[in-house]
Scaffold this active site. Structure first.
Site, PDB file in Angstrom:
ATOM      1  N   ASP A  22      46.933 -86.181  73.842  1.00 57.86           N
ATOM      2  CA  ASP A  22      47.812 -86.121  72.663  1.00 57.86           C
ATOM      3  C   ASP A  22      48.750 -84.909  72.591  1.00 57.86           C
ATOM      4  O   ASP A  22      48.315 -83.770  72.789  1.00 57.86           O
ATOM      5  CB  ASP A  22      46.986 -86.070  71.374  1.00 57.86           C
ATOM      6  CG  ASP A  22      45.798 -86.994  71.370  1.00 57.86           C
ATOM      7  OD1 ASP A  22      45.614 -87.744  72.325  1.00 57.86           O
ATOM      8  OD2 ASP A  22      45.041 -86.941  70.394  1.00 57.86           O
TER       9      ASP A  22
HETATM   10  N1  DQQ Z   1      42.353 -87.534  71.055  1.00 62.02           N
HETATM   11  C1  DQQ Z   1      42.272 -88.593  70.094  1.00 62.02           C
HETATM   12  C2  DQQ Z   1      42.202 -87.864  68.795  1.00 62.02           C
HETATM   13  C3  DQQ Z   1      41.365 -86.679  69.111  1.00 62.02           C
HETATM   14  C4  DQQ Z   1      41.849 -86.305  70.464  1.00 62.02           C
HETATM   15  C5  DQQ Z   1      43.426 -89.524  70.209  1.00 62.02           C
HETATM   16  C6  DQQ Z   1      40.800 -85.722  71.347  1.00 62.02           C
HETATM   17  O1  DQQ Z   1      41.650 -88.612  67.748  1.00 62.02           O
HETATM   18  O2  DQQ Z   1      41.532 -85.627  68.186  1.00 62.02           O
HETATM   19  O3  DQQ Z   1      43.801 -89.755  71.527  1.00 62.02           O
HETATM   20  O4  DQQ Z   1      41.338 -85.352  72.604  1.00 62.02           O
END
Ligand code: DQQ
Length: 542
Positions: A22
């Site tokens: 992300d």
């Molecule tokens: N990736 C998810 C999120 C979390 C993060 C979404 C953890 O919900 O915070 O891809 O790497």
């Protein structure tokens, strides 16, 4: 197995190696765009996540800095997950992020970090104040599904922010609302801002947009008609489907309610930022160019063994400007204009008719790292195939059945990108026009990678979305950003977007070709095609 280094992207955001996911906390600060992102410093799979940090003057050339946030306090010692940045009243940026505080269970807690030195435009060092955490999962919150705080907005006397959640014992995804006067003490509101029976809402994002068709963006706290706010947008990343969905609606900051214009838009007739490989996205307001910018993560669809062999996995999509479509019913996205600085000499094709079953090659450039814009003109819609309403909410399924090789009436027509010389490998990005029971045209846009590679055991999902455009004049445009293992496409000026990851075995580097094809029964004219080779920007020192 041998994995070609030619699959590594040339102008999409990547660190020199390892896993990324992300985008986190994007912002503009004192002359620099900042991008943080989920990063595993130890390998090409998810794990050991920290907030890596890069800065840019133009959203295209990136310089890597030291990581901004790593586990260091009791409430984040087992993980620093996604979050956002808010500019406080005194101009200081604050990061809200999710921490994991125990090894075995994912117990999720919200934390804050602040710059050690707010006069450093590069915001290199961050500290975590002693009053952390700022929100813990209390009664009525599912502790393992409670994460990804948004950028906060200010109204009346309070800051507000959202945390993604899943109501305990249900499938109800929620945007849990918090309020704070001082950005330190946060109180949960009685009701979530919004919720729907969709499963967990990851990475919520909430922001105002201006009048329909106005491309300028608005700062996150802007409110009311006098400030130019027409609507609000709520986006959620659905853990269950791995797509980013949004609704457009009305936000009342007194009642603290958000009501989507389309009451079924959360569950049926869902709008997606991108109908392909694009997840956990986040927007921010760019005060320099008065625009809202969208960043999204594109995972690999290669095998984990290949990811490890390559030593890297994950990219960020090209930053997109985002605004409300003239119809008011959806958003429009377009690659930030700065991308065009990478364009080399243009190659032009004009007024070329492509007969049924024909195709032609676009020559005069190396297309493996290119930007292609095409304006098509359909000679007639008479032969459009009848539309089966069973697929009204399932473009992807329809395209899975009616792929690029299935002959149609009007289309499939579009581009074959990353094609091998013998055309055994090619990724098709195309349109296909149907007609509903009243004779109204329905346009489908597809990205079909089923022939993209001869490498066995690849995940090759066909992606598709409908394009809400008036094709009665016969005109429709397509732009594809081709970058070795990425095909990022924008239909009808950015109304429908599809990012695909593909891994050709032959159509690599100089052996990749670009064609225009028409597999329908109706003549298609390329009224104008321009293609540019793309230069390589600074990319984190890689
Ligand atoms: N990736 C998810 C999120 C979390 C993060 C979404 C953890 O919900 O915070 O891809 O790497």
């Amino acid at each position: 197995s041998i994995v070609s280094p030619l699959l590594r992207t040339g102008y999409h955001f990547q660190p020199p190696m390892n896993w990324i996911n992300d985008p986190n906390g994007p912002l503009y600060y004192k002359g620099w765009y900042h991008l943080f992102y989920q990063y595993n410093p130890k390998g090409a799979v998810w794990g050991n996540i920290i907030w890596a940090h890069s800065v840019s003057r133009d959203l295209i050339n990136w310089i890597a800095l030291e990581p901004a946030i790593s586990p260091s306090i009791p409430t984040d010692q087992y993980g620093v997950w996604s979050g956002s940045t808010t500019i406080l009243h005194d101009g200081t940026p604050a990061i809200l992020y999710t921490g994991i505080d125990r090894p075995s269970v994912n117990y999720q807690i919200q934390n804050i970090a602040l710059p050690k030195n707010a006069s450093d435009p590069l915001l290199r060092e961050w500290y975590k104040p002693g009053y952390n955490p700022i929100a813990v999962p209390m009664a009525g919150i599912n502790a393992t599904q409670f994460r990804d705080p948004t950028t906060a907005w200010f109204a009346g006397r309070h800051w507000r922010m959202l945390v993604g959640g899943l109501r305990p014992g249900t499938l109800r995804g929620e945007a849990i609302l918090y309020r704070s006067r001082d950005f330190k003490h946060w109180v949960r509101a009685k009701h979530p801002l919004h919720s729907a029976l969709t499963g967990m809402w990851e990475c919520p994002d909430f922001f105002p947009v201006g009048k329909a068709g106005v491309e300028n963006g608005l700062d996150t706290s802007e409110y009311g008609a006098a400030a130019g706010v027409e609507k609000h947008v709520l986006k959620n990343s659905l853990d269950l489907t791995r797509y980013d969905y949004y609704t457009i609606g009305t936000y009342d900051n007194v009642k603290e309610r958000y009501v989507p214009d389309n009451p079924t838009g959360d569950v049926y007739q869902r709008l997606q930022y991108d109908y392909g490989n694009f997840y956990a996205s986040k927007t921010f307001f760019d005060p320099v160019k008065h625009r809202r910018i969208l960043l999204g993560w594109a995972n690999e669809s290669d095998s984990v063994a290949h990811d490890k062999a390559k030593g890297w996995a994950g990219i960020q999509a090209i930053p997109r400007k985002i605004w409300l479509d003239p119809s008011g019913k959806q958003l429009v996205q377009w690659p930030v204009e700065e991308l065009e600085k990478l364009r080399g000499k243009p190659v032009n094709v004009g007024d070329k008719v492509v007969k049924p079953g024909q195709h032609f090659e676009v020559t005069g450039l190396q297309s493996y790292q290119s930007d292609v814009e095409v304006s098509f003109e359909v000679s007639s819609l008479d032969k459009a195939e009848p539309f089966d309403p069973a697929y009204s909410n399932d473009a992807q399924k329809l395209c899975g059945i009616k792929g690029a090789d299935v002959k149609g009436g009007v289309g499939p027509f579009g581009l074959w990108v990353l094609a091998s010389a013998d055309l055994a490998e090619k990724t098709a990005v195309f349109f296909r026009v149907f007609k509903d029971g009243y004779g109204k045209p329905i346009v489908l846009m597809c990205s079909d990678p089923t022939k993209s590679s001869l490498t066995p055991d690849l995940y090759k999902p066909t992606f598709a979305g409908f394009v809400d455009t008036d094709i009665s004049s016969g005109k429709i445009s397509l732009r594809s950003l081709i970058d070795r293992s990425v095909v990022e496409s924008f239909g009808a000026g950015g109304k429908t977007c599809i990012l695909s990851r593909v891994y050709p075995s032959m159509a690599l580097g100089k052996d990749a070709h670009l064609h225009v094809f028409n597999n329908g029964e109706t003549d298609i004219k390329v009224s104008k095609l321009t293609a540019w080779e793309m230069k390589r920007p600074l990319m984190n020192g890689a």
